[in-house]
Write an enzyme that holds these catalytic residues in place. Structure first.
Site, PDB file in Angstrom:
ATOM      1  CB  CYS A 144      31.650  63.160 100.993  1.00  0.00           C
ATOM      2  SG  CYS A 144      32.368  61.622 101.536  1.00  0.00           S
TER       3      CYS A 144
ATOM      4  NE  ARG B 231      32.507  68.233  98.004  1.00  0.00           N
ATOM      5  CZ  ARG B 231      33.166  69.240  98.534  1.00  0.00           C
ATOM      6  NH1 ARG B 231      33.457  70.284  97.803  1.00  0.00           N
ATOM      7  NH2 ARG B 231      33.551  69.208  99.787  1.00  0.00           N
TER       8      ARG B 231
ATOM      9  CD1 TRP C  19      37.449  59.860  97.181  1.00  0.00           C
ATOM     10  CD2 TRP C  19      37.990  60.034  99.343  1.00  0.00           C
ATOM     11  NE1 TRP C  19      38.793  59.609  97.299  1.00  0.00           N
ATOM     12  CE2 TRP C  19      39.158  59.699  98.618  1.00  0.00           C
ATOM     13  CE3 TRP C  19      38.094  60.182 100.727  1.00  0.00           C
ATOM     14  CZ2 TRP C  19      40.395  59.532  99.225  1.00  0.00           C
ATOM     15  CZ3 TRP C  19      39.331  60.015 101.334  1.00  0.00           C
ATOM     16  CH2 TRP C  19      40.464  59.694 100.577  1.00  0.00           C
TER      17      TRP C  19
ATOM     18  CG  ASN D  53      32.391  66.364 103.190  1.00  0.00           C
ATOM     19  OD1 ASN D  53      33.325  65.579 103.196  1.00  0.00           O
ATOM     20  ND2 ASN D  53      32.505  67.602 102.733  1.00  0.00           N
ATOM     21  N   GLY D  54      33.146  64.350 106.016  1.00  0.00           N
ATOM     22  CA  GLY D  54      34.139  64.617 107.055  1.00  0.00           C
ATOM     23  C   GLY D  54      34.527  63.329 107.743  1.00  0.00           C
TER      24      GLY D  54
ATOM     25  CD  GLU E 151      50.797  70.230  88.560  1.00  0.00           C
ATOM     26  OE1 GLU E 151      51.088  69.832  89.689  1.00  0.00           O
ATOM     27  OE2 GLU E 151      49.631  70.283  88.140  1.00  0.00           O
TER      28      GLU E 151
ATOM     29  CE  LYS F 102      47.415  67.573  87.402  1.00  0.00           C
ATOM     30  NZ  LYS F 102      47.627  68.689  88.287  1.00  0.00           N
TER      31      LYS F 102
ATOM     32  CD  GLU G 250      46.408  64.582  89.827  1.00  0.00           C
ATOM     33  OE1 GLU G 250      45.657  64.557  90.798  1.00  0.00           O
ATOM     34  OE2 GLU G 250      46.722  65.635  89.262  1.00  0.00           O
TER      35      GLU G 250
ATOM     36  CG  HIS H 165      73.052  62.726  92.819  1.00  0.00           C
ATOM     37  ND1 HIS H 165      74.369  62.641  93.222  1.00  0.00           N
ATOM     38  CD2 HIS H 165      72.951  63.881  92.112  1.00  0.00           C
ATOM     39  CE1 HIS H 165      75.026  63.706  92.797  1.00  0.00           C
ATOM     40  NE2 HIS H 165      74.185  64.464  92.118  1.00  0.00           N
TER      41      HIS H 165
ATOM     42  CE  LYS I 114      39.300  70.496  91.417  1.00  0.00           C
ATOM     43  NZ  LYS I 114      40.543  70.404  90.633  1.00  0.00           N
TER      44      LYS I 114
END
Ligand code: F6R
Length: 624
Positions: free
Chosen positions: A2, A27, A77, A103-104, A497, A501, A504, A520, A619
């Site tokens: 947010c 955000r 968000w 926001n929260g 990583e 990437k 997402e 395995h 973000k």
């Protein structure tokens, strides 16, 4: 998570607010809204979807040109309640006099909601936020408490995290902001006030900034402001800082997406991060000097972080154990905060975070501080909560990272960890001055101003020049539904990583594994449709990885190789190969990362995905 922006001044507020929201959209971007005060009434416009939808709605309203100079805005968000117009912020209380952006997460929203309902207050949304504004309204109603006291009373009753800005139609010259756990920045300019979740919506207007700390509120009234405590009605001293972000950081320039721009910026961001932090024969980390004696004798190191920053932590572990011979445990911050980790004042806890506002990482730091551990922050945002709440630290100097998928921050984090590992090794006499010098003066690459450039600017530039061929490869694989990414040693975290990437930004399922571990279990997934990305440096793991490639090849899996070796055997094995410049094993890690960032980026673009704002992500994750 947010984004909040607010303005109080003489200018018409909507353009400032909308512009600010666009900067904060990284955000959260599932709905957006603004509220302003006109003729002593609150006027709210909200839309589901991106800020563009809100902008269109506002531009179609004649009244928005006269919206006055007091307004708040929000890009969401979703946490509680679907991402639709009803749940978009700002929310209002029952009297429609008080409005708020948040926001929260209000964790105890349920009992408060029940209480307010028992007082016949009706709710219009499914959000936790509405509970807070209704609670403020409840305290304010019938003159029970004045505006400021009502905000304070409500905040004292909520658990969880918040950054809020509140307006009250009865106070057309007043705006109140407060924070606990979620960031909030106040920008000051003559008689104008700007509030943002970060500096991005503010920097265009002023560089004079004050960061709110937890449990602080800013009470802006007329042409003045005061910072006060949320806990009691006392004024607090405040330091105004001049920040030096470049406005360029917030523009895409010639690039279609911020992510692409940020991948290219790594030519400079790694150097910026290294600059001034070494001589030809020693590592200088001034940010740690106050605690260096304790750090040097620490018996145990934890590294804690989330997502991409956690992957950097895995590389940090490898480097610190390799050079300095201190045991390092790497833990997800969301686990660390609840684990039974054994810490005391001989333990170092390194928290890595791009944003400096990740809720779990902050909770992990708080826990480590409680145990008396020496907390070190590796963080990209000066003034952020991670920077302020760790005892000492090292900033990565990447500038603002806007693409939701982290790129330049990751390579800068690795660079810092490399320096830290060398400094520890040197202090503990685990490496000779000759070896240290070799690390600090890797030859064959452009020398930086400080004589340290193991990360070879030239090599990165030369890799970036190959992006067309990486793009071509991406077109070939864009329709695959699953990928395996495989690497060993330092390159296992790079496999993780690379897979993250891809997931997402292109929504393709991908998994990272240590190359030998693949047999395995994951090998069961391999068939002729499955691309397997192998990261293959020409080092002591080389022959072993070739065997791992053969294992996949014999099951008809597609082989993509990222390597610095021109060996024919690799060309014969690979369906596709990205040749990165020959350097050294530490720089290889950075170059392989950049190649994988580009590969994911081009796949996502080819699939028509919104690279900078992937679905469901935000973000900075400022909720638990
Ligand atoms: C991935 C990504 C996230 C972040 C994670 C931690 O591309 O960006 O996984 O790395 O949310 O964020 P910071 O580093 O800001 O604490």
């Amino acid at each position: 998570m947010c984004g909040i922006v607010a303005y109080k001044g003489k200018k018409v507020c909507f353009p400032i607010l909308l512009n600010g929201l666009k900067k904060l959209e990284y955000r959260g971007y599932d709905s957006a809204g603004v509220a302003c005060l006109m003729n002593n009434k609150i006027h709210i416009t909200k839309r589901a979807g991106k800020v563009k939808e809100l902008e269109n709605a506002i531009n179609n309203k004649q009244s928005s040109k006269n919206c006055g100079g007091l307004g708040i805005a929000h890009t969401r968000w979703a946490t509680h309640g679907e991402p639709n117009q009803k749940n978009a912020h700002p929310h209002v209380d029952a009297s429609k006099k008080i409005t708020l952006v948040h926001n929260g997460i209000i964790e105890n929203y349920d009992p408060i909601k029940k209480f307010l309902k028992s007082k016949k207050i009706k709710f219009k949304s499914d959000t936790d936020t509405e509970v807070l504004v209704q609670l403020i309204g409840y305290f304010y109603k019938d003159g029970k408490l004045d505006f400021e006291k009502s905000v304070r009373a409500a905040l004292q009753r909520v658990d969880g995290a918040y950054a809020i800005v509140v307006l009250n139609a009865d106070f057309p010259d007043m705006m109140i902001a407060a924070r606990k756990g979620s960031p909030l920045v106040l920008g000051l300019k003559d008689n104008e006030f700007f509030i943002g979740s970060d500096v991005s919506p503010i920097i265009k207007h002023t560089q004079q900034i004050t960061y709110l700390n937890d449990s602080e509120m800013a009470v802006i009234n007329g042409d003045g402001y005061e910072i006060k405590s949320v806990d009691k009605d006392v004024s607090l001293p405040k330091k105004v800082e001049k920040i030096d972000y470049k406005i360029d950081d917030f523009d895409k320039g010639k690039f279609q997406y911020f992510m692409h721009k940020e991948i290219h910026e790594q030519v400079d961001t790694i150097l910026n991060t290294l600059k001034g932090r070494s001589t030809k024969s020693s590592v200088l980390l001034h940010g740690l000097s106050e605690y260096w004696e304790e750090i040097n004798v620490a018996e145990k190191i934890y590294i804690t972080a989330c997502g991409t920053s956690w992957h950097a932590g895995l590389i940090g572990k490898n480097l610190i154990e390799r050079f300095a011979e201190v045991p390092v445990h790497v833990e997800y911050a969301s686990e660390f905060r609840y684990n039974h980790s054994i810490m005391d004042n001989k333990t170092v806890v390194i928290a890595i975070s791009q944003s400096g506002e990740t809720a779990d990482t902050l909770a992990a730091i708080a826990k480590a501080n409680d145990f008396g551990a020496i907390t070190i922050g590796i963080c990209n945002v000066p003034g952020s909560s991670v920077s302020r709440e760790t005892k000492c630290g090292i900033h990565t100097r990447c500038g603002h990272e806007i693409g939701v998928a982290s790129t330049k921050a990751f390579t800068a984090q690795i660079s810092v960890l490399y320096l830290l590992a060398l400094k520890l090794a040197d202090s503990k006499k685990k490496i000779t001055s000759h070896v240290l010098k070799k690390h600090l003066n890797m030859s064959g690459y452009e020398k930086s101003a400080v004589g340290l450039n193991p990360y070879g600017t030239k090599a990165i530039k030369s890799l970036l020049r190959k992006e067309k061929s990486i793009n071509k490869m991406a077109q070939k694989y864009k329709n695959a539904s699953d990928f395996l990414y495989l690497g060993r040693g330092l390159n296992f975290p790079i496999a993780l990583e690379g897979a993250l990437k891809l997931k997402e930004i292109s929504y393709i399922h991908a998994e990272g594994y240590p190359a030998a571990e693949m047999k395995h279990g994951p090998i069961a997934l391999v068939d002729k449709n499955m691309p397997n990305v192998f990261i293959v440096p020409k080092d002591k793991t080389y022959d072993k990885i070739i065997s791992n490639i053969e294992e996949i090849k014999s099951r008809k899996g597609k082989i993509i190789i990222i390597t610095d070796s021109k060996d024919k055997i690799l060309r014969d094995l690979a369906d596709d190969l990205i040749l990165i410049p020959k350097t050294n094993q530490y720089l290889f890690v950075i170059l392989a990362t950049i190649a994988l960032q580009l590969f994911s980026y081009f796949i996502a673009v080819a699939k028509g995905c919104d690279v900078d704002q992937p679905r469901n992500l935000a973000k900075s994750v400022t909720v638990e």
